[in-house]
Design a protein around this motif. Sequence first.
Motif, PDB file in Angstrom:
ATOM      1  N   PHE A 210      -7.594 -21.359  -3.173  1.00 13.15           N
ATOM      2  CA  PHE A 210      -7.518 -20.147  -2.332  1.00 13.15           C
ATOM      3  C   PHE A 210      -7.635 -18.927  -3.235  1.00 13.15           C
ATOM      4  N   SER A 211      -8.861 -18.436  -3.412  1.00  8.16           N
ATOM      5  CA  SER A 211      -9.104 -17.368  -4.391  1.00  8.16           C
ATOM      6  C   SER A 211      -8.358 -16.062  -4.110  1.00  8.16           C
ATOM      7  N   PRO A 212      -8.076 -15.688  -2.843  1.00 12.60           N
ATOM      8  CA  PRO A 212      -7.370 -14.411  -2.644  1.00 12.60           C
ATOM      9  C   PRO A 212      -5.857 -14.478  -2.832  1.00 12.60           C
ATOM     10  N   LEU A 213      -5.302 -15.633  -3.222  1.00 15.76           N
ATOM     11  CA  LEU A 213      -3.851 -15.799  -3.197  1.00 15.76           C
ATOM     12  C   LEU A 213      -3.097 -14.741  -3.993  1.00 15.76           C
ATOM     13  N   LEU A 214      -3.470 -14.524  -5.259  1.00 13.15           N
ATOM     14  CA  LEU A 214      -2.724 -13.546  -6.068  1.00 13.15           C
ATOM     15  C   LEU A 214      -2.842 -12.151  -5.478  1.00 13.15           C
ATOM     16  N   ALA A 215      -4.023 -11.814  -4.944  1.00 14.80           N
ATOM     17  CA  ALA A 215      -4.198 -10.507  -4.298  1.00 14.80           C
ATOM     18  C   ALA A 215      -3.251 -10.373  -3.108  1.00 14.80           C
ATOM     19  N   GLN A 216      -3.054 -11.459  -2.353  1.00 11.84           N
ATOM     20  CA  GLN A 216      -2.119 -11.405  -1.221  1.00 11.84           C
ATOM     21  C   GLN A 216      -0.696 -11.157  -1.712  1.00 11.84           C
ATOM     22  N   LEU A 217      -0.362 -11.724  -2.863  1.00 15.36           N
ATOM     23  CA  LEU A 217       1.000 -11.588  -3.386  1.00 15.36           C
ATOM     24  C   LEU A 217       1.259 -10.223  -4.020  1.00 15.36           C
ATOM     25  N   THR A 218       0.232  -9.341  -4.055  1.00 14.24           N
ATOM     26  CA  THR A 218       0.435  -7.959  -4.506  1.00 14.24           C
ATOM     27  C   THR A 218       0.843  -7.066  -3.337  1.00 14.24           C
ATOM     28  N   ASP A 219       0.958  -7.651  -2.154  1.00 14.65           N
ATOM     29  CA  ASP A 219       1.316  -6.858  -0.979  1.00 14.65           C
ATOM     30  C   ASP A 219       2.507  -7.500  -0.272  1.00 14.65           C
ATOM     31  N   ARG A 220       2.613  -7.305   1.050  1.00 15.12           N
ATOM     32  CA  ARG A 220       3.817  -7.727   1.758  1.00 15.12           C
ATOM     33  C   ARG A 220       4.085  -9.224   1.645  1.00 15.12           C
ATOM     34  N   ALA A 221       3.021 -10.049   1.532  1.00 16.69           N
ATOM     35  CA  ALA A 221       3.218 -11.494   1.389  1.00 16.69           C
ATOM     36  C   ALA A 221       3.941 -11.844   0.099  1.00 16.69           C
ATOM     37  N   GLY A 222       3.911 -10.921  -0.882  1.00 11.69           N
ATOM     38  CA  GLY A 222       4.601 -11.158  -2.152  1.00 11.69           C
ATOM     39  C   GLY A 222       5.948 -10.477  -2.241  1.00 11.69           C
ATOM     40  N   MET A 223       6.393  -9.818  -1.158  1.00  8.40           N
ATOM     41  CA  MET A 223       7.685  -9.127  -1.186  1.00  8.40           C
ATOM     42  C   MET A 223       8.818 -10.119  -1.019  1.00  8.40           C
ATOM     43  N   MET A 224       9.841  -9.929  -1.835  1.00  3.31           N
ATOM     44  CA  MET A 224      10.981 -10.835  -1.862  1.00  3.31           C
ATOM     45  C   MET A 224      12.173 -10.214  -1.135  1.00  3.31           C
TER      46      MET A 224
END
Length: 505
Positions: free
Chosen positions: A148-162
Amino acid sequence: MKNTFHRLTLAAAFMGLALSGAAAQSNLRIGLAEDPDVLDPTLARTYVGRIVFASICDKLFDIDEKLNVVPQLATAHETSADGKTVTIKLRPGVKFHDGETFDAAAAKYSLDRHLNMKGSFRRPELASVTSIDVVDPATIKLNLKEPFSPLLAQLTDRAGMMVSPKAAEAAGDKFGLKPVCAGPYKFVERVQQDRIIVEKFADYWNKDQVFIDKITYLPITDSTVRLANLRSGSLDMIERVLATDIKTVRDNPKLKLVTAVELGYQGLTINLSNGPKADTPLAKDARVRQAFELSIDRDALNQVVFNGEFVVGNQWINPTNPYYQQAFPVPKRDIAKAKALLKEAGVTGRMSLDFMVPNNPETRQVAEVLQSMVAETGFDLKIRVTEFATSLKQSESGEYQLYLIGWSGRSDPDGNSYIFQVCGQPQNNSGYCDKDVDAWHNEARIKSDPAERKKIYEKVAAKYLPEGSIKYLYHRRVLVALSDKVDGYKQMPDGLIRVVGVKLK
């Protein structure tokens, strides 16, 4: 006028309060163009909400000025040779605002919550993740069903918020009323449509770079009033300055303007199959949608409303983006061709359309220019100005035929297209659905080579641009104006206001 006076008075009152405690607390006052939706990173979907989250909810990763992925709550990552596992090392010594420790178990909890919570807007962003393993207290492993090539990009936004597991469990679906994260500021209070207040978190992992005690976010929908408050000193920063006010800001020695072309787009979403309101020739026939688009002069729209300062476009990424498809340039206005297409589609007479438009001066002006342009071809747009959060809810329930709405954008093109164009995705409120477009999007997600991905997106563009439910119109410049008392502020291309490193003189 009464509302304007109230807002100016309120801002002045805040200024007075701030001055009375100036020796005790520094307060950065930021004017927002809208009131955010729910302050829960799993459920949220507004751009202004992301601006507030930038101060309270750190992510696993962030981006830099060149869109490179950089560590935030993570320190490193490694992807397996087959692309199906991503191992992430976590930053030690991080605490949530409630004092709980951020560790691998907390990271797993947050990601599982994004994946499984009812109503989550993060689920499609993390769709490839099948499970999360705790390797040790400082390491998690994400298991993917396919690369899944966009994964790290997703984790730079709300999907990566803890989020704090303890606080989230206790609050349930009410977590957004008092979010508890691991950012530089902790949530204090919110008065809907009025203010959001956050205060410096004493145990923040990077506290040496946090210089301001308190931030007050003030939603002020009228751009003129926002600027007036900045000029008077009642605000320190404002987002979304009108393009027509750029000269005013630049000519004021006490103000600074920072800009960047947005990652996202502004456009028109057409209701194709979401409820009874989709029963229109515009929804049923792609030729009618093409005729509608040919009635629009994007360059003229840019000149009239934005003094030519914005960037016209016809795709989900802007023309400077490496993924922009040069084979599909911005179409020119062609009334004769538009009328011929309508005749071919069997459309006679004028077509009345319910046109939902969020309530701010700039979007209202865009709507009026569009109304005038398409009238020449026979489209009769009935502009319905609607409060922003209400318009989002109505779009979900299909209470519109045409909707003037944009997307703030993501660093990977998948983040601007997948959730709008793929069948059944949570932001696909138009009901567009095509099995080929779905297959191409899924194929692009498993490729890591940019050239290969661009070729796949070319196929998407060839089908979606003429037939799809979004007519992309232009890309705004991120326009943030600030007082000369604000120092150390840097603007990233995603348009968010990051407060770490910012000082108030």
